[in-house]
Motif scaffolding. Structure first.
Motif, PDB file in Angstrom:
ATOM      1  N   MET A   1       0.843  -1.194   0.000  1.00 54.06           N
ATOM      2  CA  MET A   1       0.000   0.000   0.000  1.00 54.06           C
ATOM      3  C   MET A   1       0.881   1.248   0.000  1.00 54.06           C
ATOM      4  O   MET A   1       1.812   1.358   0.785  1.00 54.06           O
ATOM      5  CB  MET A   1      -0.891  -0.010   1.257  1.00 54.06           C
ATOM      6  N   THR A   2       0.631   2.190  -0.904  1.00 58.64           N
ATOM      7  CA  THR A   2       1.413   3.414  -0.960  1.00 58.64           C
ATOM      8  C   THR A   2       1.092   4.291   0.232  1.00 58.64           C
ATOM      9  O   THR A   2       0.089   4.113   0.920  1.00 58.64           O
ATOM     10  CB  THR A   2       1.090   4.185  -2.246  1.00 58.64           C
ATOM     11  N   ASN A   3       1.980   5.285   0.503  1.00 59.04           N
ATOM     12  CA  ASN A   3       1.742   6.187   1.619  1.00 59.04           C
ATOM     13  C   ASN A   3       0.400   6.883   1.493  1.00 59.04           C
ATOM     14  O   ASN A   3      -0.328   7.048   2.473  1.00 59.04           O
ATOM     15  CB  ASN A   3       2.869   7.225   1.691  1.00 59.04           C
ATOM     16  N   SER A   4       0.071   7.345   0.279  1.00 58.50           N
ATOM     17  CA  SER A   4      -1.181   8.060   0.081  1.00 58.50           C
ATOM     18  C   SER A   4      -2.380   7.146   0.352  1.00 58.50           C
ATOM     19  O   SER A   4      -3.367   7.568   0.935  1.00 58.50           O
ATOM     20  CB  SER A   4      -1.247   8.631  -1.341  1.00 58.50           C
ATOM     21  N   LYS A   5      -2.297   5.881  -0.057  1.00 58.65           N
ATOM     22  CA  LYS A   5      -3.395   4.952   0.204  1.00 58.65           C
ATOM     23  C   LYS A   5      -3.495   4.634   1.691  1.00 58.65           C
ATOM     24  O   LYS A   5      -4.598   4.494   2.234  1.00 58.65           O
ATOM     25  CB  LYS A   5      -3.207   3.666  -0.601  1.00 58.65           C
ATOM     26  N   ALA A   6      -2.357   4.515   2.355  1.00 54.86           N
ATOM     27  CA  ALA A   6      -2.370   4.232   3.784  1.00 54.86           C
ATOM     28  C   ALA A   6      -2.995   5.388   4.555  1.00 54.86           C
ATOM     29  O   ALA A   6      -3.783   5.186   5.478  1.00 54.86           O
ATOM     30  CB  ALA A   6      -0.943   3.978   4.276  1.00 54.86           C
ATOM     31  N   LEU A   8      -5.133   7.587   3.342  1.00 53.56           N
ATOM     32  CA  LEU A   8      -6.550   7.638   2.985  1.00 53.56           C
ATOM     33  C   LEU A   8      -7.353   6.637   3.806  1.00 53.56           C
ATOM     34  O   LEU A   8      -8.485   6.914   4.211  1.00 53.56           O
ATOM     35  CB  LEU A   8      -6.700   7.351   1.490  1.00 53.56           C
ATOM     36  N   SER A   9      -6.760   5.479   4.078  1.00 53.22           N
ATOM     37  CA  SER A   9      -7.478   4.426   4.804  1.00 53.22           C
ATOM     38  C   SER A   9      -7.779   4.814   6.247  1.00 53.22           C
ATOM     39  O   SER A   9      -8.642   4.209   6.882  1.00 53.22           O
ATOM     40  CB  SER A   9      -6.670   3.125   4.779  1.00 53.22           C
ATOM     41  N   LYS A  10      -7.096   5.814   6.791  1.00 52.57           N
ATOM     42  CA  LYS A  10      -7.326   6.255   8.164  1.00 52.57           C
ATOM     43  C   LYS A  10      -8.510   7.204   8.278  1.00 52.57           C
ATOM     44  O   LYS A  10      -8.937   7.534   9.379  1.00 52.57           O
ATOM     45  CB  LYS A  10      -6.072   6.955   8.711  1.00 52.57           C
ATOM     46  N   LEU A  11      -9.032   7.655   7.148  1.00 53.78           N
ATOM     47  CA  LEU A  11     -10.099   8.641   7.152  1.00 53.78           C
ATOM     48  C   LEU A  11     -11.463   7.964   7.168  1.00 53.78           C
ATOM     49  O   LEU A  11     -11.609   6.828   6.718  1.00 53.78           O
ATOM     50  CB  LEU A  11      -9.987   9.539   5.913  1.00 53.78           C
ATOM     51  N   PRO A  12     -12.488   8.657   7.682  1.00 55.67           N
ATOM     52  CA  PRO A  12     -13.849   8.100   7.602  1.00 55.67           C
ATOM     53  C   PRO A  12     -14.206   7.776   6.166  1.00 55.67           C
ATOM     54  O   PRO A  12     -13.836   8.505   5.241  1.00 55.67           O
ATOM     55  CB  PRO A  12     -14.711   9.249   8.150  1.00 55.67           C
ATOM     56  N   PHE A 118      -8.576  10.291  12.202  1.00 57.31           N
ATOM     57  CA  PHE A 118      -9.318  11.495  11.857  1.00 57.31           C
ATOM     58  C   PHE A 118     -10.812  11.248  12.013  1.00 57.31           C
ATOM     59  O   PHE A 118     -11.288  10.123  11.876  1.00 57.31           O
ATOM     60  CB  PHE A 118      -9.034  11.907  10.402  1.00 57.31           C
ATOM     61  N   ARG A 119     -11.540  12.308  12.326  1.00 54.85           N
ATOM     62  CA  ARG A 119     -12.988  12.220  12.414  1.00 54.85           C
ATOM     63  C   ARG A 119     -13.601  13.371  11.624  1.00 54.85           C
ATOM     64  O   ARG A 119     -12.945  14.393  11.387  1.00 54.85           O
ATOM     65  CB  ARG A 119     -13.451  12.286  13.871  1.00 54.85           C
TER      66      ARG A 119
END
Length: 305
Positions: A1-6, A8-12, A118-119
């Motif tokens: 998984m690229t940094n940008s995808k990782a 993104l996965s932390k976001l709602p 993140f929320r």
């Protein structure tokens, strides 16, 4: 998984979808996205994108006058109209920073914090508020604006302060024999691969020289030796540098051509991960832009005292 995808996965999930949709719009008008970012530098690149998309969805012109519910009441003596639906943006969820299982304390004795996730939170458009008149913020961008190809010397001096803070030497009036057709070049000769010097070609107009320095400073902040030496004029790395220079120049009232944006993006459209790559690029551009204008603005403010 690229940094940008990782990231993104932390976001709602709802905001992930909105960011990707927003980036789809931004890729069709990158200069428009940069213009929006320049108007709300206190917001992150992702939140700028979310605000821009939601205003677009409501068929509204972009406006930077977006604040939290309580901020409208406290700072502006305005209230949000009952029943108004806010824009959803992202706020970090902060947790204590740990080292060897123990909380790290700041100098004031309080725990150091870090973003863990993140929320989604709501902010509201000024067009959905009522109350006291909105303050008229003066436009001070003309202070450094070009006049007949001239730029105030203080702007160049401020940019040199950015280079000094980065321990990057700037050599002006480098011969054409050394640089060829290039207007400038960033060199990454430090042992760790970081930037060491910037060369600016002789014979440049004042406006060209400062905008080239903005571009090369962006490279020095954003990239390392491997990234810079391996990149082409059509790479996303070049778009990052051009975008940062565009934002800085706009901040100081200097008009620059942005034609290369569409050309570079068009060259990369076949990349299946382009949207997530550009979300990461937007964040990097935003940070580099803030680093440069923070140092230059402080220098200009101190000089005018």
């Amino acid at each position: 998984m690229t940094n940008s995808k990782a990231t993104l996965s932390k976001l709602p999930e709802a905001q992930q979808e909105m960011l990707l949709e927003g980036m789809g719009h931004a890729l069709k008008n990158w200069q428009g996205y940069m213009d929006c970012m320049s108007k709300i530098p206190d917001y992150s690149a992702n939140n700028t994108l979310l605000i821009m998309l939601q205003q677009l969805q409501r068929k509204r012109e972009f406006s930077p006058m977006v604040r939290g519910y309580k901020t409208w009441t406290k700072d502006f003596k305005r209230h949000v109209v009952k029943g108004t639906k806010g824009y959803k943006i992202l706020a970090p969820v902060m947790v204590p920073l740990l080292k060897d299982g123990q909380k790290v304390l700041r100098d004031d004795g309080k725990p150091a914090m870090r973003p863990a996730n993140f929320r989604a939170i709501s902010v509201f458009d000024h067009r959905d508020t009522e109350g006291e008149p909105l303050p008229q913020k003066p436009d001070t961008s003309h202070v450094m604006a070009q006049q007949d190809g001239k730029v105030d010397n203080m702007l160049m001096d401020g940019l040199l302060k950015v280079a000094k803070a980065r321990k990057v030497t700037v050599n002006r009036s480098v011969s054409k024999d050394e640089l060829g057709t290039a207007h400038g070049c960033c060199w990454f000769t430090n042992q760790d691969g970081s930037a060491s010097k910037i060369d600016l070609r002789e014979g440049l107009t004042e406006v060209t020289e400062v905008t080239v320095l903005m571009h090369e400073l962006a490279h020095s902040i954003l990239h390392n030796r491997d990234e810079y030496e391996g990149h082409s004029p059509l790479s996303i790395k070049e778009l990052e540098a051009e975008s940062t220079a565009y934002l800085v120049a706009k901040h100081y009232g200097i008009d620059t051509s942005a034609k290369a944006f569409d050309y570079i993006i068009g060259h990369n459209l076949k990349d299946p991960d382009l949207k997530t790559t550009m979300l990461d690029a937007g964040t990097r551009i935003n940070k580099a832009y803030k680093e440069i204008i923070t140092i230059v603005d402080k220098y200009l403010k101190d000089k005018k005292r």
